[in-house]
Structures are given as C-alpha cells and as structure tokens.
Write a protein that holds these residues in place. Structure first.
Motif, short mmCIF file in Angstrom:
data_model
loop_
_atom_site.label_atom_id
_atom_site.label_comp_id
_atom_site.label_asym_id
_atom_site.label_seq_id
_atom_site.Cartn_x
_atom_site.Cartn_y
_atom_site.Cartn_z
N TRP A 1 -7.96 7.47 -2.30
CA TRP A 1 -8.41 6.82 -0.67
C TRP A 1 -8.18 8.09 0.32
O TRP A 1 -6.92 8.68 0.43
N GLY B 1 1.06 -1.05 -0.04
CA GLY B 1 -0.12 0.06 0.19
C GLY B 1 0.84 1.18 0.06
O GLY B 1 1.65 1.45 0.86
N ARG C 1 10.20 -4.11 0.08
CA ARG C 1 9.39 -4.99 0.93
C ARG C 1 8.41 -5.80 0.35
O ARG C 1 8.19 -7.06 0.80
N ALA D 1 -1.60 4.33 5.02
CA ALA D 1 -3.20 4.79 4.91
C ALA D 1 -3.41 5.63 5.84
O ALA D 1 -4.15 6.77 5.78
N ARG E 1 -1.81 0.23 -5.25
CA ARG E 1 -1.97 -1.21 -4.40
C ARG E 1 -1.30 -2.21 -5.27
O ARG E 1 -2.17 -2.67 -6.20
N THR F 1 6.14 4.06 7.26
CA THR F 1 5.80 5.10 7.64
C THR F 1 6.46 5.16 9.31
O THR F 1 6.87 6.14 9.94
N TYR G 1 -3.76 6.28 -3.70
CA TYR G 1 -3.25 5.22 -3.17
C TYR G 1 -3.08 4.08 -3.98
O TYR G 1 -3.84 3.93 -5.00
N SER H 1 -4.40 -2.95 13.63
CA SER H 1 -4.92 -4.03 12.51
C SER H 1 -4.35 -3.50 11.27
O SER H 1 -4.09 -4.48 10.22
N TYR I 1 -7.96 7.15 6.39
CA TYR I 1 -8.20 5.82 6.90
C TYR I 1 -8.97 5.69 7.97
O TYR I 1 -9.77 4.98 8.17
N GLU J 1 -1.81 -0.64 11.22
CA GLU J 1 -1.01 0.53 11.83
C GLU J 1 0.17 0.03 12.67
O GLU J 1 0.00 -0.79 13.47
N ASN J 2 1.33 0.76 12.86
CA ASN J 2 2.38 0.53 13.74
C ASN J 2 1.81 1.75 14.95
O ASN J 2 1.28 2.64 14.65
N LEU K 1 4.64 -5.14 11.52
CA LEU K 1 5.35 -5.10 10.25
C LEU K 1 6.20 -3.83 10.07
O LEU K 1 6.15 -2.86 11.04
N1 PPE Z 1 0.95 -2.70 10.34
C1 PPE Z 1 -0.07 -3.11 9.43
C2 PPE Z 1 -0.57 -4.84 9.75
C3 PPE Z 1 -0.38 -2.88 8.41
O1 PPE Z 1 -1.09 -3.31 7.47
C4 PPE Z 1 0.25 -1.25 7.91
C5 PPE Z 1 0.01 -0.86 6.67
C6 PPE Z 1 1.46 -0.92 8.90
C7 PPE Z 1 1.71 -1.85 9.85
C8 PPE Z 1 2.01 0.11 8.52
O2 PPE Z 1 2.92 0.08 7.38
P1 PPE Z 1 3.41 1.19 6.33
O3 PPE Z 1 2.08 1.41 5.68
O4 PPE Z 1 4.43 0.78 5.51
O5 PPE Z 1 3.64 2.36 7.25
N2 PPE Z 1 -1.40 -1.05 6.31
C9 PPE Z 1 -1.73 -0.86 4.81
C10 PPE Z 1 -2.87 -1.47 4.55
C11 PPE Z 1 -4.24 -0.95 5.03
C12 PPE Z 1 -5.61 -1.61 4.58
O6 PPE Z 1 -6.50 -1.58 5.29
O7 PPE Z 1 -5.41 -1.99 3.38
C13 PPE Z 1 -1.42 0.70 4.62
O8 PPE Z 1 -1.52 1.52 5.52
O9 PPE Z 1 -1.32 0.93 3.38
#
Ligand code: PPE
Length: 306
Positions: A126, A38, A59, A258, A98, A221, A96, A195, A129, A197-198, A217
């Motif tokens: 998008w 994403g 990644r 997101a 994907r 971000t 966004y 679910s 969120y 996000e960090n 994860l």
């Molecule tokens: N943990 C999880 C489980 C997760 O899904 C995301 C991103 C993060 C941490 C943050 O990672 P990053 O985007 O690299 O900073 N979640 C993606 C999917 C959301 C969705 O509902 O689809 C996102 O933010 O794009």
C-alpha cells in the motif's frame, strides 16, 4: 486495484488469496460487527520489520472486548506471530497488514452472541495514503459538515468497521469537494480527527492534539509522534481544540499507519502557517522515518522483524 498476494491467514491456517471468501449472510456484512487493525511493515537493512506490532494487537483485543467478542483459541502473541508469518510467506519486503476479527455466518438479527468469530490476516503493498506528494508538500483539507461519532453512540476507542461509515461520509464529502481529507468535529464542536488519521497542531513551538475524550482513536502513530516529540524536548499537550485554532496554527499534520506523518497545508482554503510543511513537522517526520528505515537505533523497541 489491490494487487493480490499468494496467501491469507484464516483461523490458524494459510489459504489462497482467492479462497478468502465469506457467505453473504455473514453478520459483519449486515451489522458492521468487525474489529480490525492496520499495521505497516517496513523494509530495513536487516529485513522486513513490523512497526509496533504488539501495540496493534493489544488495541485489536481491546476493540474486541468492548464489543464482547471473545477471540477464540488465539492469544495476542499468537496473532502477532501470525502477522509476521503472513508477510514472510508472501515474500513482501514492505506492506500493510490487515487483521480482521468479525462475527460470521449463523444467526441473523442484531443479537450477535451465537455467531462464530472469524479471524483473517491479509497483507498487500500500500503506497502513500493521501497521495504521492502529500508527505513533502502537505494536503488541503476541510472541516467536515459531518460530526464524528459521539461517545455515547459508537465508542471511538474501538477500531470497528461500523465507525468507518462515519469516516466514509467525511471522506466522500471532502474528496467530492476537491479536498484530500476532512477533519471532523466531535459532538461538542471540538476538533476530533480525520476520517482515518489523528490530528496535531503546533503553535509557538508547543504541540497539541485532541484528547481521547473527543472521539479520537487512540492512534499508535499518535503515540509514536508524542514520544518522539517529547524525546526531542518539545512540549506536547492533549487538550480540547476549538475549530478556529486549526486556522491560526503555525503547523498542522495528520498521523496514521496508512498516512504516516502528513502535513496539512490548508484548512477550508485558509493557508496554515507558510502554506507548506512546517519545520517541526519535518523534524518529526525525519525522526519517525529514521527509525522505520533503520537509520536511527530502534531505541523504543518498536520494530519486530518478520
Ligand atoms: N483515526 C482513525 C479514524 C483511523 O482510522 C486511524 C487509522 C487513525 C486515527 C490513526 O491510528 P494509527 O494507525 O493507530 O496511528 N486508520 C487506518 C485505516 C485506514 C484505512 O483507510 O483503512 C490506518 O491508517 O491504517
């Protein structure tokens, strides 16, 4: 409902949005065998720019490697170019993106190595969120009764579809109980992540975030915020975070592509700090947004114009 764009990229060609269909016996549909990314593309004064595109591509290849998926024919650089192309052809200013790589139609059964690997890249507009007000006012969250995937079950460092069944349990429980999001604990009981996000915690001016060993994860971000905080002279520590530390934090926030940087104003109905966005969270949000909008220099080379 998602607003369709004109085109979707599939295995190297551009197809119409409505033609991006798969057979119902597609492996990924039955067994979760899909890796994805994403990514956000932002409107800047010099045109649309993708945020940390190369890190997202890396990644995705890491996720595929963990699951023994050979991405056919394409290099990371070529798929990065394809991400730029799909934004360009759809004429979006910000969106966004994907990309999804999955095991397609062929054999059934959990031994997947005969199935073809399919690659699609889509994009759409998008919005916020966790709701329109979340970025300024913060969100109310709970600690989930669901445990995050344990390290010896599903690897959390891989961003794969199967992990998001756990995310869906966390998210549904939270929303149906009136919260915006849930924070899951890892198999040892330490705070892991939301679910999608960090999480970050601030106490006495120091920033803490769970290590990648607590089923979180490796968020891009997350890395962005750690980099910006250190640049601003704020100490950042990665360490195990016991649940109760969430309650007594001065500030808490989520990070994600997101969700961007979203303040958390309560956990389990306990107000965090002043119960609104805290000053360090606000400072980091500004530092982040200033790079995205082009207001500040792109001094880390995080933007790729389309
Ligand atoms: N943990 C999880 C489980 C997760 O899904 C995301 C991103 C993060 C941490 C943050 O990672 P990053 O985007 O690299 O900073 N979640 C993606 C999917 C959301 C969705 O509902 O689809 C996102 O933010 O794009």
């Amino acid at each position: 409902m998602i607003t369709p764009t004109e085109k979707i990229w599939r295995n190297g060609e551009l197809i119409n949005w409505n033609d991006a269909n798969v057979h119902v016996l597609t492996h990924a549909l039955h067994y979760g065998s899909s890796v994805f990314e994403g990514i956000r593309c932002y409107e800047t004064a010099t045109g649309p720019a993708v945020f940390r595109l190369n890190e997202h591509m890396r990644r995705m290849f890491d996720s595929a490697k963990i699951y023994r998926m050979d991405i056919p024919r394409f290099t990371q650089a070529e798929l990065a170019d394809a991400c730029r192309e799909i934004v360009r052809v759809n004429g979006l200013k910000s969106c966004y993106i994907r990309p999804v790589v999955f095991r397609g139609y062929g054999e059934m059964g959990v031994f997947p190595l005969q199935n073809p690997i399919e690659i699609y890249i889509c994009c759409w507009e998008w919005g916020k969120y966790l709701g329109a007000e979340a970025i300024d006012k913060g969100v109310d969250v709970c600690v989930s009764s669901w445990t995050r995937i344990a390290p010896n079950t599903l690897p959390a460092m891989a961003k794969v579809a199967a992990n998001y069944m756990n995310s869906q349990l966390i998210k549904m429980e939270a929303v149906l109980n009136g919260y915006s999001e849930g924070i899951a604990l890892d198999a040892s009981g330490y705070a892991s992540e939301g679910s999608g996000e960090n999480i970050f915690l601030i106490r006495d001016g120091v920033i803490y975030t769970p290590t990648l060993g607590t089923s979180a994860l490796p968020g891009i971000t997350r890395d962005t915020v750690m980099t910006l905080a250190r640049e601003a002279g704020i100490e950042v520590k990665e360490q195990a975070i016991p649940r109760e530390w969430l309650y007594i934090a001065d500030e808490l926030f989520f990070t994600g592509t997101a969700a961007e940087v979203t303040p958390i104003r309560s956990v389990d109905k306990i107000a965090i700090g002043s119960g609104t966005r805290g000053p360090i969270t606000a400072k980091l949000q500004t530092a982040f947004m200033d790079i995205l909008t082009g207001k500040a220099a792109d001094r880390f080379g995080w933007l790729t114009h389309v």
